[in-house]
Design an enzyme around this catalytic site. Structure first.
Site, short mmCIF file in Angstrom:
data_model
loop_
_atom_site.label_atom_id
_atom_site.label_comp_id
_atom_site.label_asym_id
_atom_site.label_seq_id
_atom_site.Cartn_x
_atom_site.Cartn_y
_atom_site.Cartn_z
N HIS A 34 -29.54 42.63 107.71
CA HIS A 34 -30.10 43.41 108.93
C HIS A 34 -29.16 44.04 109.94
O HIS A 34 -29.39 44.00 111.17
CB HIS A 34 -31.23 42.87 109.40
CG HIS A 34 -32.13 42.05 108.67
ND1 HIS A 34 -32.13 41.76 107.42
CD2 HIS A 34 -33.12 41.25 109.14
CE1 HIS A 34 -32.95 40.90 106.94
NE2 HIS A 34 -33.68 40.32 108.12
N ASP A 107 -37.02 43.79 104.26
CA ASP A 107 -37.55 42.59 105.32
C ASP A 107 -38.81 42.51 105.54
O ASP A 107 -39.38 42.63 106.83
CB ASP A 107 -36.86 43.31 106.68
CG ASP A 107 -36.54 42.14 107.70
OD1 ASP A 107 -36.63 40.81 107.02
OD2 ASP A 107 -36.56 42.19 108.89
N HIS A 111 -47.34 39.67 109.60
CA HIS A 111 -48.07 38.73 110.46
C HIS A 111 -49.51 39.09 110.55
O HIS A 111 -50.00 40.15 110.29
CB HIS A 111 -47.44 38.68 111.84
CG HIS A 111 -45.90 38.27 111.77
ND1 HIS A 111 -45.65 37.01 111.85
CD2 HIS A 111 -45.03 39.39 112.02
CE1 HIS A 111 -44.24 37.09 112.00
NE2 HIS A 111 -43.94 38.46 112.02
ZN LIG Z 1 -35.59 39.40 108.17
#
Ligand SMILES: [Zn+2]
Length: 231
Positions: A34, A107, A111
């Site tokens: 990332h 990625d 949640h």
């Molecule tokens: Zn990540």
């Protein structure tokens, strides 16, 4: 100053510089996960020029969003590393175009709504990237004539498979039939409520993207068709 603890790019830059030095010392392969800052991209570019064993990847959302979106303190834009300045986003795109960055990733870090729907400071990092990443990349880099479909397949399929040393990313006899069929011209407006992920929040809410995966096969079986996941 926005009244929250910052995560300046300097932190990332220092960590990447240190890890490159250690990689060069030991000869170990370093994969920078990332990458998000302009200077980190430049450090990796220079390391690669020296022949160092360094690879890296960027998330689709870091290629799309900037810290401008953070001004409303909406937790949906909170991720790690943070989305940074426009100059960083431009450097990430440049890094993808010149091959410094090896892969573009989802990625995917969903949640539950009750976790993410809290004040910015308390919200966890991460967004659901799986269902929007390809569309985001096609919109941002293919429809602006910066990347070809072949190059996007490399960045999002072949190269990740190579980096992870897993079979895949290749259409060939005897290879796993894990296949995604893409309609590059399919336009759709993203609504979190329509996504399969457990979170209703997406930073792409209300944004119209161009291009979509329309069919997915896993091990030869159709598991998604025109946006519907099949049992
Ligand atoms: Zn990540």
């Amino acid at each position: 100053c926005m009244g929250v603890t910052g995560r300046p790019a300097a932190g990332e830059d220092i960590a990447v510089a240190r890890d490159i030095i250690l990689s060069e010392l030991t000869g170990c392969h370093l994969h920078v996960a990332h990458v998000s800052s302009a200077r980190a991209v430049e450090l990796i570019r220079q390391a690669k020029k020296r022949g160092s064993r360094v690879t890296t990847e960027v998330t689709a959302q870091h290629l799309y969003f900037t810290d401008d979106y953070l001004k409303g303190y909406e937790p949906v834009y909170k991720m790690a590393p943070p989305i940074r300045a426009e100059k960083d986003r431009q450097a990430l795109i440049e890094g993808v175009l010149d091959g410094t960055i090896d892969a573009i990733i989802t990625d995917h870090a969903p949640h539950a709504n009750e976790e993410k729907d809290v004040p910015f400071c308390c919200a966890p990092n991460g967004i659901a990237g799986l269902e929007t990443s390809l569309s985001s990349v096609l919109t941002m880099l293919y429809h602006t004539h910066r990347l070809s479909i072949d190059r996007i397949v490399e960045l999002m399929s072949t190269n990740p498979a190579r980096l992870l040393r897993v079979e895949g990313g290749i259409l060939d006899a005897g290879k796993p039939a894990d296949i995604t069929v893409i309609n590059p011209d399919y336009e759709w407006t993203v609504h979190g409520k329509d996504l399969y992920t457990k979170t209703l929040f997406t930073p792409y809410e209300g944004i119209t993207l161009k291009g979509k995966a329309v069919l997915t096969l896993v091990d030869g079986q159709v598991v998604m068709k025109e946006g519907k996941v099949l049992k």
